[in-house]
Design an enzyme around this catalytic site. Structure first.
Site, PDB file in Angstrom:
ATOM      1  N   HIS A  69      39.695  42.192  36.367  1.00 54.06           N
ATOM      2  CA  HIS A  69      38.297  43.071  35.542  1.00 54.06           C
ATOM      3  C   HIS A  69      37.067  41.884  35.277  1.00 54.06           C
ATOM      4  O   HIS A  69      36.126  41.532  34.795  1.00 54.06           O
ATOM      5  CB  HIS A  69      38.490  43.594  34.474  1.00 54.06           C
ATOM      6  CG  HIS A  69      39.628  43.951  34.110  1.00 54.06           C
ATOM      7  ND1 HIS A  69      39.018  45.468  33.718  1.00 54.06           N
ATOM      8  CD2 HIS A  69      40.470  44.183  33.741  1.00 54.06           C
ATOM      9  CE1 HIS A  69      40.494  46.018  34.073  1.00 54.06           C
ATOM     10  NE2 HIS A  69      42.110  45.393  33.861  1.00 54.06           N
ATOM     11  N   HIS A  73      33.704  46.410  39.125  1.00 54.86           N
ATOM     12  CA  HIS A  73      35.712  46.495  38.687  1.00 54.86           C
ATOM     13  C   HIS A  73      35.922  47.892  38.497  1.00 54.86           C
ATOM     14  O   HIS A  73      35.259  48.766  37.623  1.00 54.86           O
ATOM     15  CB  HIS A  73      36.077  45.974  38.472  1.00 54.86           C
ATOM     16  CG  HIS A  73      35.686  45.335  36.759  1.00 54.86           C
ATOM     17  ND1 HIS A  73      35.007  44.769  36.078  1.00 54.86           N
ATOM     18  CD2 HIS A  73      36.311  46.472  35.652  1.00 54.86           C
ATOM     19  CE1 HIS A  73      34.966  45.005  34.310  1.00 54.86           C
ATOM     20  NE2 HIS A  73      35.917  45.965  34.214  1.00 54.86           N
ATOM     21  N   ASP A  75      38.723  50.450  36.267  1.00 54.49           N
ATOM     22  CA  ASP A  75      39.088  50.468  34.846  1.00 54.49           C
ATOM     23  C   ASP A  75      40.412  52.068  35.360  1.00 54.49           C
ATOM     24  O   ASP A  75      40.394  52.889  35.327  1.00 54.49           O
ATOM     25  CB  ASP A  75      38.813  51.000  33.928  1.00 54.49           C
ATOM     26  CG  ASP A  75      38.647  49.564  33.164  1.00 54.49           C
ATOM     27  OD1 ASP A  75      38.185  48.213  33.344  1.00 54.49           O
ATOM     28  OD2 ASP A  75      37.362  49.712  32.362  1.00 54.49           O
ATOM     29  N   HIS A  79      45.376  50.460  31.653  1.00 53.79           N
ATOM     30  CA  HIS A  79      44.656  49.266  31.139  1.00 53.79           C
ATOM     31  C   HIS A  79      44.727  49.073  29.978  1.00 53.79           C
ATOM     32  O   HIS A  79      44.062  47.822  28.708  1.00 53.79           O
ATOM     33  CB  HIS A  79      42.640  48.705  32.356  1.00 53.79           C
ATOM     34  CG  HIS A  79      41.928  47.881  31.227  1.00 53.79           C
ATOM     35  ND1 HIS A  79      42.082  46.728  30.468  1.00 53.79           N
ATOM     36  CD2 HIS A  79      40.956  48.155  30.751  1.00 53.79           C
ATOM     37  CE1 HIS A  79      41.812  46.105  30.855  1.00 53.79           C
ATOM     38  NE2 HIS A  79      40.127  46.629  30.337  1.00 53.79           N
TER      39      HIS A  79
END
Length: 257
Positions: A69, A73, A75, A79
């Site tokens: 991260h 980036h 997710d 996560h």
């Protein structure tokens, strides 16, 4: 002419513009800073293996040291604890990595109030003016925060009370997750949640609700000001890290000109 050949010709000829929404990844890339006792990611770093020398006379290459991260980036649902049994980043369907996108621009509001929060009424007003949010598409939330991305302190904008960056209210995050057909949320800030979201109920509601609903996040985007309100297509392929919660990603937008 085939559809794909027409697409390639349109890109080469400029009828389709390719806009890079990705922040360059380097040791100066701003990263999230969590308070103790929580763990933190490491800054991005290259470690040279060889560079046309005795270690490798004809080649240059590096080892990469970074977090999932870091920088721009992706997710994945897993996560967050609300999707602990959800998709890891390698399990995200390839077809989901190319999707339509809309831009909700609240840069003027965020410039006046760094703690500005997007509310349900803001989104509904946008829909009345521009049409429904895209089914299986990205909501890209522009706040102008990318202008701070060259300075870690300015980007995190923290004081003794914590970070102050724009985001989305808990009620709006829950509504976006449960009541809209979007694929995911893209932002310009270090994470999808507001800087003050640690104090919300629940804490970090964008992570909690959107990832919990199996949707995705894109962070630290830039150049959203170059996109149309509607009509762009986003290409966002993360590394397929088995078991990974996320990945640095090169995010590209395709725009008809």
């Amino acid at each position: 002419m085939s559809v794909l050949q027409s697409f390639v010709d349109s890109v080469r000829g400029g009828a389709i513009e390719v806009i890079d929404l990705t922040a360059p990844l380097s040791s100066k890339t701003p990263i999230l800073q969590l308070p103790e006792p929580f763990g933190n990611t490491i800054p991005f770093r290259l470690e040279e293996i060889s560079r046309y020398d005795d270690r490798g006379p004809a080649w240059y290459w590096n080892d990469i040291h970074t977090g999932e991260h870091t920088g721009t980036h992706f997710d994945a649902p897993v996560h967050w604890v609300t999707a602990r049994d959800g998709q890891d980043v390698s399990q995200v369907p390839a077809r989901s990595l190319i999707a339509p996108a809309v831009v909700l621009d609240f840069a003027a509001e965020a410039s006046k109030d760094p703690d500005f929060l997007l509310q349900i009424d803001h989104v509904k007003e946008w829909e009345r003016a521009n049409g429904a949010l895209p089914d299986g598409g990205w909501l890209l939330y522009r706040t102008g925060w990318d202008t701070r991305s060259g300075d870690q302190a300015a980007f995190l904008n923290a004081d003794e009370t914590g970070p102050h960056t724009p985001g989305i209210s808990a009620e709006c995050a829950q509504w976006l997750a449960a009541e809209t057909p979007i694929l995911g949320l893209g932002v310009e800030t270090v994470g999808t949640d507001a800087g003050a979201a640690h104090s919300f109920d629940p804490a970090f509601p964008c992570h909690s609700f959107l990832l919990g609903a199996g949707k995705y996040g894109l962070t630290q985007l830039r150049n959203l000001d170059r996109l149309p309100v509607t009509g762009a297509v986003v290409v966002a392929p993360p590394l397929p890290i088995v078991g990974g919660s996320g990945s640095p990603v090169r995010v590209l937008a395709l725009v008809e000109r």
